[in-house]
Write a protein that holds these residues in place. Structure first.
Motif, PDB file in Angstrom:
ATOM      1  N   GLY A 135       0.805  -1.210   0.000  1.00 36.71           N
ATOM      2  CA  GLY A 135       0.000   0.000   0.000  1.00 36.71           C
ATOM      3  C   GLY A 135       0.841   1.264   0.000  1.00 36.71           C
ATOM      4  O   GLY A 135       2.069   1.228  -0.115  1.00 36.71           O
ATOM      5  N   PHE A 136       0.168   2.400   0.113  1.00 34.61           N
ATOM      6  CA  PHE A 136       0.840   3.696   0.149  1.00 34.61           C
ATOM      7  C   PHE A 136       0.161   4.596   1.169  1.00 34.61           C
ATOM      8  O   PHE A 136      -1.019   4.880   1.031  1.00 34.61           O
ATOM      9  CB  PHE A 136       0.803   4.347  -1.239  1.00 34.61           C
ATOM     10  CG  PHE A 136       1.371   5.737  -1.266  1.00 34.61           C
ATOM     11  CD1 PHE A 136       2.695   5.959  -0.905  1.00 34.61           C
ATOM     12  CD2 PHE A 136       0.588   6.826  -1.627  1.00 34.61           C
ATOM     13  CE1 PHE A 136       3.218   7.246  -0.912  1.00 34.61           C
ATOM     14  CE2 PHE A 136       1.110   8.106  -1.637  1.00 34.61           C
ATOM     15  CZ  PHE A 136       2.428   8.316  -1.290  1.00 34.61           C
ATOM     16  N   PRO A 137       0.881   5.020   2.237  1.00 38.03           N
ATOM     17  CA  PRO A 137       2.285   4.685   2.504  1.00 38.03           C
ATOM     18  C   PRO A 137       2.429   3.250   3.018  1.00 38.03           C
ATOM     19  O   PRO A 137       1.516   2.706   3.634  1.00 38.03           O
ATOM     20  CB  PRO A 137       2.662   5.679   3.610  1.00 38.03           C
ATOM     21  CG  PRO A 137       1.369   5.940   4.336  1.00 38.03           C
ATOM     22  CD  PRO A 137       0.307   5.903   3.280  1.00 38.03           C
ATOM     23  N   GLN A 138       3.574   2.660   2.749  1.00 39.17           N
ATOM     24  CA  GLN A 138       3.863   1.323   3.276  1.00 39.17           C
ATOM     25  C   GLN A 138       4.235   1.456   4.743  1.00 39.17           C
ATOM     26  O   GLN A 138       4.967   2.373   5.128  1.00 39.17           O
ATOM     27  CB  GLN A 138       5.000   0.673   2.494  1.00 39.17           C
ATOM     28  CG  GLN A 138       5.291  -0.753   2.934  1.00 39.17           C
ATOM     29  CD  GLN A 138       6.259  -1.466   2.008  1.00 39.17           C
ATOM     30  OE1 GLN A 138       6.020  -1.564   0.814  1.00 39.17           O
ATOM     31  NE2 GLN A 138       7.355  -1.953   2.563  1.00 39.17           N
ATOM     32  N   TRP A 139       3.751   0.538   5.544  1.00 42.05           N
ATOM     33  CA  TRP A 139       3.839   0.669   7.004  1.00 42.05           C
ATOM     34  C   TRP A 139       5.243   0.883   7.538  1.00 42.05           C
ATOM     35  O   TRP A 139       5.448   1.581   8.532  1.00 42.05           O
ATOM     36  CB  TRP A 139       3.208  -0.564   7.664  1.00 42.05           C
ATOM     37  CG  TRP A 139       3.990  -1.835   7.444  1.00 42.05           C
ATOM     38  CD1 TRP A 139       3.957  -2.619   6.339  1.00 42.05           C
ATOM     39  CD2 TRP A 139       4.919  -2.450   8.331  1.00 42.05           C
ATOM     40  NE1 TRP A 139       4.799  -3.700   6.468  1.00 42.05           N
ATOM     41  CE2 TRP A 139       5.405  -3.623   7.692  1.00 42.05           C
ATOM     42  CE3 TRP A 139       5.391  -2.152   9.603  1.00 42.05           C
ATOM     43  CZ2 TRP A 139       6.335  -4.472   8.279  1.00 42.05           C
ATOM     44  CZ3 TRP A 139       6.315  -3.006  10.205  1.00 42.05           C
ATOM     45  CH2 TRP A 139       6.771  -4.142   9.538  1.00 42.05           C
ATOM     46  N   ASN A 140       6.254   0.291   6.888  1.00 43.60           N
ATOM     47  CA  ASN A 140       7.619   0.370   7.426  1.00 43.60           C
ATOM     48  C   ASN A 140       8.552   1.179   6.534  1.00 43.60           C
ATOM     49  O   ASN A 140       9.773   1.086   6.670  1.00 43.60           O
ATOM     50  CB  ASN A 140       8.192  -1.031   7.630  1.00 43.60           C
ATOM     51  CG  ASN A 140       8.384  -1.777   6.304  1.00 43.60           C
ATOM     52  OD1 ASN A 140       7.780  -1.426   5.302  1.00 43.60           O
ATOM     53  ND2 ASN A 140       9.214  -2.811   6.319  1.00 43.60           N
ATOM     54  N   CYS A 141       7.987   1.965   5.609  1.00 43.85           N
ATOM     55  CA  CYS A 141       8.826   2.679   4.647  1.00 43.85           C
ATOM     56  C   CYS A 141       8.875   4.177   4.956  1.00 43.85           C
ATOM     57  O   CYS A 141       7.836   4.798   5.223  1.00 43.85           O
ATOM     58  CB  CYS A 141       8.294   2.459   3.230  1.00 43.85           C
ATOM     59  SG  CYS A 141       9.355   3.190   1.958  1.00 43.85           S
ATOM     60  N   ASN A 142      10.068   4.725   4.894  1.00 48.75           N
ATOM     61  CA  ASN A 142      10.265   6.152   5.101  1.00 48.75           C
ATOM     62  C   ASN A 142      10.939   6.800   3.899  1.00 48.75           C
ATOM     63  O   ASN A 142      11.727   7.740   4.041  1.00 48.75           O
ATOM     64  CB  ASN A 142      11.090   6.388   6.370  1.00 48.75           C
ATOM     65  CG  ASN A 142      10.326   5.995   7.629  1.00 48.75           C
ATOM     66  OD1 ASN A 142       9.287   6.558   7.926  1.00 48.75           O
ATOM     67  ND2 ASN A 142      10.825   4.990   8.337  1.00 48.75           N
ATOM     68  N   CYS A 143      10.613   6.281   2.711  1.00 49.34           N
ATOM     69  CA  CYS A 143      11.099   6.924   1.501  1.00 49.34           C
ATOM     70  C   CYS A 143      10.451   8.307   1.387  1.00 49.34           C
ATOM     71  O   CYS A 143       9.552   8.660   2.161  1.00 49.34           O
ATOM     72  CB  CYS A 143      10.786   6.071   0.272  1.00 49.34           C
ATOM     73  SG  CYS A 143       9.027   5.991  -0.169  1.00 49.34           S
ATOM     74  N   PHE A 144      10.884   9.079   0.404  1.00 45.75           N
ATOM     75  CA  PHE A 144      10.374  10.439   0.243  1.00 45.75           C
ATOM     76  C   PHE A 144       8.851  10.452   0.105  1.00 45.75           C
ATOM     77  O   PHE A 144       8.164  11.288   0.712  1.00 45.75           O
ATOM     78  CB  PHE A 144      11.023  11.083  -0.986  1.00 45.75           C
ATOM     79  CG  PHE A 144      10.632  12.512  -1.199  1.00 45.75           C
ATOM     80  CD1 PHE A 144      11.250  13.536  -0.490  1.00 45.75           C
ATOM     81  CD2 PHE A 144       9.642  12.844  -2.115  1.00 45.75           C
ATOM     82  CE1 PHE A 144      10.879  14.864  -0.679  1.00 45.75           C
ATOM     83  CE2 PHE A 144       9.272  14.163  -2.320  1.00 45.75           C
ATOM     84  CZ  PHE A 144       9.892  15.173  -1.603  1.00 45.75           C
ATOM     85  N   ASN A 145       8.312   9.516  -0.672  1.00 46.32           N
ATOM     86  CA  ASN A 145       6.864   9.475  -0.868  1.00 46.32           C
ATOM     87  C   ASN A 145       6.118   9.115   0.411  1.00 46.32           C
ATOM     88  O   ASN A 145       5.155   9.777   0.793  1.00 46.32           O
ATOM     89  CB  ASN A 145       6.516   8.447  -1.949  1.00 46.32           C
ATOM     90  CG  ASN A 145       6.763   8.947  -3.355  1.00 46.32           C
ATOM     91  OD1 ASN A 145       7.079  10.107  -3.572  1.00 46.32           O
ATOM     92  ND2 ASN A 145       6.615   8.059  -4.332  1.00 46.32           N
ATOM     93  N   CYS A 146       6.540   8.040   1.066  1.00 41.98           N
ATOM     94  CA  CYS A 146       5.811   7.561   2.244  1.00 41.98           C
ATOM     95  C   CYS A 146       5.887   8.544   3.405  1.00 41.98           C
ATOM     96  O   CYS A 146       4.880   8.846   4.051  1.00 41.98           O
ATOM     97  CB  CYS A 146       6.339   6.189   2.669  1.00 41.98           C
ATOM     98  SG  CYS A 146       5.892   4.856   1.529  1.00 41.98           S
TER      99      CYS A 146
END
Length: 304
Positions: free
Chosen positions: A13-24
């Motif tokens: 999904g978006f945001p992904q639960w464990n992701c801290n990329c620029f988008n998330c």
């Protein structure tokens, strides 16, 4: 034929639960122009009451809560979902089946032999459901004859073999079999209009290209913008092609392919959280707009 996009994001999904990329991180903070999305799934109907669910995302309960037309409330326990069709056995496309276990009758489930094998052994969802509502199996032959799903008698479904990968838990993850993944052409017998749906598309066979060329609406793989997207962002060591997806940009990419297609609408779905097209004001989104390509969003509706 009516199509509702229940979920438009790739796995996680978006945001992904464990992701801290620029988008998330940006969508969480509200610092970018982007909208959260659930994992990809669509529903198809001809009367707006009875619906075939195509892929069952882990986000299915949230998606159904946002789609009141899928709850006709004809009885104390009811649902507009008359059947589920699986296009592959990926976790983000099958685990929502467990949330449908409260049915009072077996769940009509359409899938290929390969998909049924994967969800009966490696990820035994079908076995688990046998202890609840049960499963009424309907076998799909990849590249087989068109079929209808009752009570949607005026929509013809045509499966096509896709060159992609079985899920990581599958015993033949690195040994592709016909039926691991399918694309789906859906034709309204009433209007003669058609949709080609392929949320995972690693390469383009002659039969897939022919289906795309004849479709009025294309709803196809929008996972990655570049071949090395996940590598560049240090999110994975695998390129897009190794993960079974054709990127949008670059020679032979999805933009170039869609430019050749006569469809009246060209829509990207199954968008990874890393993809810059999720940002509404990004140069990449602007480029898609220039090419007449839309980006799917949860709740989008298509009528043919």
């Amino acid at each position: 034929m009516k199509i509702r996009i229940l979920g438009s994001a790739a796995g996680g999904g978006f945001p992904q639960w464990n992701c801290n990329c620029f988008n998330c991180s940006g969508v969480r903070a509200g610092s970018i122009r982007a909208t959260a999305r659930t994992q990809s799934s669509i529903a198809v109907s001809e009367n707006g009451i009875d619906w075939v669910l195509i892929n069952a995302s882990p986000d299915i309960l949230r998606q159904l809560a946002s789609a009141p037309e899928l709850q006709p409330a004809r009885a104390i326990r009811d649902s507009g979902i008359c059947a589920v069709l699986l296009m592959d056995a990926q976790i983000d496309h099958v685990t929502g089946l467990l949330m449908l276990r409260e049915r009072s009758s077996p769940l009509p489930l359409y899938a290929t032999e390969q998909v049924f094998a994967d969800i009966s052994t490696g990820l035994p969802i079908a076995k688990v459901l046998s202890h609840y509502c049960g499963v009424e199996r309907h076998l799909i032959a990849p590249d087989g004859e068109p079929f209808v799903i009752a009570p949607l008698g005026q929509i013809r479904f045509m499966p096509l073999t896709l060159s992609s990968k079985a899920p990581p838990y599958s015993p033949h993850r690195n040994d592709p079999h016909p039926g691991d993944n399918i694309g789906l052409a859906m034709v309204s017998i009433t209007s003669g209009k058609s949709v080609f749906y392929a949320p995972g598309l690693g390469s383009l066979s002659p039969s897939v290209l022919a289906a795309m060329e004849s479709a009025d609406v294309l709803l196809v793989d929008g996972t990655f913008w570049t071949e090395d997207e996940m590598i560049t962002l240090c999110l994975s060591k695998k390129p897009a092609s190794e993960m079974g997806h054709l990127p949008q940009s670059g020679p032979g990419g999805m933009i170039e392919v869609l430019d050749r297609m006569p469809a009246s609408r060209k829509i990207l779905i199954h968008i990874n959280n890393s993809n810059p097209i999720l940002r509404e004001d990004s140069p990449e989104r602007a480029l898609l707009t220039q090419h007449g390509i839309e980006v799917a969003a949860d709740g989008m509706e298509i009528q043919l």
